[in-house]
Design a protein around this motif. Structure first.
Motif, PDB file in Angstrom:
ATOM      1  N   HIS A  65       0.826  -1.331   0.037  1.00 13.83           N
ATOM      2  CA  HIS A  65      -0.099   0.003   0.118  1.00 13.83           C
ATOM      3  C   HIS A  65       0.930   1.271  -0.104  1.00 13.83           C
ATOM      4  O   HIS A  65       1.867   1.347   0.636  1.00 13.83           O
ATOM      5  CB  HIS A  65      -0.982  -0.012   1.352  1.00 13.83           C
ATOM      6  N   GLY A  67       0.360   5.897  -0.736  1.00 18.69           N
ATOM      7  CA  GLY A  67      -0.536   7.023  -1.356  1.00 18.69           C
ATOM      8  C   GLY A  67      -1.139   7.475   0.006  1.00 18.69           C
ATOM      9  O   GLY A  67      -0.888   7.027   1.070  1.00 18.69           O
ATOM     10  N   PRO A  68      -1.459   8.846  -0.080  1.00 17.46           N
ATOM     11  CA  PRO A  68      -1.983   9.671   0.975  1.00 17.46           C
ATOM     12  C   PRO A  68      -3.179   9.002   1.856  1.00 17.46           C
ATOM     13  O   PRO A  68      -4.322   9.276   1.239  1.00 17.46           O
ATOM     14  CB  PRO A  68      -2.165  11.154   0.269  1.00 17.46           C
ATOM     15  N   GLU A  69      -3.066   8.586   3.009  1.00 13.51           N
ATOM     16  CA  GLU A  69      -4.221   8.384   3.789  1.00 13.51           C
ATOM     17  C   GLU A  69      -5.265   9.357   4.070  1.00 13.51           C
ATOM     18  O   GLU A  69      -6.386   9.074   4.028  1.00 13.51           O
ATOM     19  CB  GLU A  69      -3.703   7.550   4.794  1.00 13.51           C
ATOM     20  N   THR A  70      -4.771  10.473   4.291  1.00 15.60           N
ATOM     21  CA  THR A  70      -5.760  11.812   4.711  1.00 15.60           C
ATOM     22  C   THR A  70      -6.782  12.125   3.476  1.00 15.60           C
ATOM     23  O   THR A  70      -7.741  12.413   3.789  1.00 15.60           O
ATOM     24  CB  THR A  70      -4.994  12.869   4.987  1.00 15.60           C
ATOM     25  N   GLY A  72      -7.799   9.397   1.561  1.00 17.23           N
ATOM     26  CA  GLY A  72      -8.521   8.449   1.048  1.00 17.23           C
ATOM     27  C   GLY A  72      -8.090   7.555   0.048  1.00 17.23           C
ATOM     28  O   GLY A  72      -8.701   6.707  -0.668  1.00 17.23           O
ATOM     29  N   HIS A  74      -4.872   5.609   0.306  1.00 12.38           N
ATOM     30  CA  HIS A  74      -3.630   4.603   0.549  1.00 12.38           C
ATOM     31  C   HIS A  74      -4.228   3.373  -0.130  1.00 12.38           C
ATOM     32  O   HIS A  74      -4.904   2.538   0.689  1.00 12.38           O
ATOM     33  CB  HIS A  74      -3.558   4.874   2.094  1.00 12.38           C
ATOM     34  N   LEU A  75      -3.814   3.154  -1.169  1.00 15.01           N
ATOM     35  CA  LEU A  75      -4.399   1.882  -1.966  1.00 15.01           C
ATOM     36  C   LEU A  75      -3.194   0.974  -2.088  1.00 15.01           C
ATOM     37  O   LEU A  75      -2.011   1.193  -2.051  1.00 15.01           O
ATOM     38  CB  LEU A  75      -4.982   2.512  -3.237  1.00 15.01           C
ATOM     39  N   SER A  76      -3.479  -0.295  -2.440  1.00  9.98           N
ATOM     40  CA  SER A  76      -2.623  -1.244  -2.987  1.00  9.98           C
ATOM     41  C   SER A  76      -2.182  -1.114  -4.258  1.00  9.98           C
ATOM     42  O   SER A  76      -2.818  -0.338  -5.092  1.00  9.98           O
ATOM     43  CB  SER A  76      -3.201  -2.839  -2.816  1.00  9.98           C
ATOM     44  N   TRP A  80      -4.307   0.627  -7.257  1.00 11.76           N
ATOM     45  CA  TRP A  80      -3.981   1.549  -8.110  1.00 11.76           C
ATOM     46  C   TRP A  80      -4.111   1.221  -9.789  1.00 11.76           C
ATOM     47  O   TRP A  80      -4.540   1.994 -10.556  1.00 11.76           O
ATOM     48  CB  TRP A  80      -2.671   2.102  -7.715  1.00 11.76           C
ATOM     49  N   ASN A 239     -13.465   8.791  -4.179  1.00 12.29           N
ATOM     50  CA  ASN A 239     -13.907   9.019  -2.801  1.00 12.29           C
ATOM     51  C   ASN A 239     -15.353   8.823  -2.738  1.00 12.29           C
ATOM     52  O   ASN A 239     -15.864   9.012  -1.849  1.00 12.29           O
ATOM     53  CB  ASN A 239     -13.126   9.928  -2.171  1.00 12.29           C
TER      54      ASN A 239
END
Length: 467
Positions: A65, A67-70, A72, A74-76, A80, A239
């Motif tokens: 994983h 990507g920016p979790e904030t 939304g 944060h992807l595998s 992606w 999102n």
């Protein structure tokens, strides 16, 4: 008494216009290269996932994983590839669809009827085959949409590998089928595979699309404007709960695909020319690399033909696609009183319909969406897509090879350019200037032959020739 006027019979799969033929040739050239890369990526994925020493690394990379979790996001890596990179693929599909609607075969309702009806039947019949198989076998109906898609790049890769000289009319028919197919696949994803909606994010995505359209309408240029805006629209769409690839389609449909006076290419054509290699050469192969890696064994292949869900996918791709497209084409021709081109026979249409049973990229995507809560069944459906696509490819190869000598003759006639003016002679047969040029060309050749004969005769008369 004046003779009654007769309406000329419209031809099904007749010769393309020269501009359309040029566009199709250029588009299919890129798709063919991309298809070969796609095929290589799928084979690599299968090897990577099935060699015991490499299997763990495949799982680790796929599920890594970032990507920016904030935001939304944060992807595998696999996520992606499916949601991010495929948005590029659908962006190109949107441009293709827009071009077909405003400047291609779909512009004329009468001409559009054939590929649209064929494509709709080619989606409805596989879905029906899947439903019947699962109703009979007690399986889940969730995957009804999996066998409805056609992968044009993979189909063209098969054509490149088997070396058949398919006439441009059949190639264009296959391309148009795939474009219409993509449109309805997009609608299926948007309508049936949308999770809980976040209306704030969805509203933001629509605002972003409105800004995108406004900038285009004002003639604003510069990748540094559109690329960041496209990324924002994609993130908001993701999102919102609507599949993020819809953002790509929407932006592709907004591009102008008609030429203004003095333009060599429309903005849509120009951007498609730039982005298509990225889509075909990178985005789709990487998606295949992280989607096609399923464990393959004798038992798993046996389960493909015993589970109703996976059997429905195989039968939908192999049987449903061929019967649906062939039947839809025949019905469209029958009820529009059109006749098949004299260069082709109906088995040619069935062979191309069989080739359309290769439903790789979008079928894998829909399979993941349909069974995302059941990893085991997701892998089984992926194996079914691979199996069905392989069977369809083999069937189409056999059928096309039976007619390959005829196709080679048609292709040679389409490519012939005796006067070397860059325009195939078949498009100039009704042009008086062409016949004048050809007469002059033949006269020059005849004069050259006479001169050579005189030189040879003179040499023989002097005793210089062989005894």
């Amino acid at each position: 008494m004046p003779a009654p006027r007769t309406t000329p019979t419209r031809k099904v799969l007749g010769r393309l216009s020269l501009p359309e033929r040029t566009f199709v040739t250029d588009a299919l050239r890129t798709e063919t290269v991309g298809g070969v890369l796609l095929l290589a990526a799928a084979v690599t994925a299968l090897i990577w996932a099935n060699v015991p020493a490499l299997h763990d690394s495949y799982e680790s990379v796929s599920h890594f994983h970032f990507g920016p979790e904030t935001l939304g996001l944060h992807l595998s890596v696999a996520h992606w590839a499916a949601d991010g990179l495929l948005a590029i693929f659908f962006f190109v599909a949107g441009i293709e669809l827009k071009r077909e609607l405003v400047a291609g075969d779909l512009k004329d309702p009468k001409a559009a009827a054939l590929p649209v009806v064929a494509a709709l039947c080619g989606m409805a019949v596989p879905a029906l085959v899947y439903i019947l198989t699962n109703v009979t076998g007690g399986g889940s109906l969730t995957g009804w949409a999996v066998p409805t898609a056609t992968d044009i790049a993979f189909a063209l890769a098969v054509l490149a590998v088997i070396g058949t000289s398919l006439p441009s009319a059949l190639r264009a028919f296959l391309l148009t089928l795939a474009v219409v197919d993509d449109l309805f696949a997009i609608l299926i994803i948007a309508v049936f595979f949308t999770s809980d909606l976040d209306f704030a994010a969805l509203g933001g995505a629509f605002v972003g699309l409105a800004v995108f359209w406004l900038l285009l309408s004002k003639g604003v240029r510069g990748w540094y404007v559109y690329v960041p805006l496209a990324l924002v629209i994609w993130g908001l769409m993701y999102n919102s709960g609507v599949h993020a690839t819809i953002a790509g389609v929407a932006m592709g449909l907004m591009l102008r695909c008609t030429r203004h006076e003095g333009e060599a290419h429309s903005p849509g054509e120009h951007i498609e020319h730039l982005v298509r290699p990225l889509s075909a050469g990178l985005a789709v192969p990487l998606f295949a690399l992280f989607s096609a890696g399923v464990a393959v064994s004798g038992d798993s292949l046996g389960e493909v033909f015993t589970q109703p869900e996976t059997l429905g996918v195989v039968l939908g791709l192999v049987v449903g696609k061929a019967l649906g497209i062939f039947g839809g084409t025949w019905l469209a021709a029958r009820f529009t009183r059109a006749s098949l081109s004299e260069d082709l026979v109906w088995p040619d249409v069935f062979a191309v319909a069989s080739l359309a049973g290769i439903g790789f990229t979008v079928s894998l995507l829909i399979g993941e969406l349909a069974f995302e809560d059941d990893p085991a069944l997701t892998d089984g459906v992926k194996a079914a897509v691979l199996t069905g696509s392989l069977i369809a490819a083999v069937l189409a190869t056999v059928l096309l090879k039976l007619r390959n000598a005829k196709y080679q003759a048609l292709w040679a006639a389409e490519e012939r350019d005796d006067d070397h003016d860059g325009i195939p002679d078949i498009y100039e047969q009704d042009n008086p200037a062409y016949h004048l040029r050809m007469a002059e060309l033949y006269e020059r050749k005849a004069a050259e032959h006479r001169r050579l004969a005189e030189v040879a005769g003179g040499a023989g008369g002097r005793g210089d020739g062989p005894a």
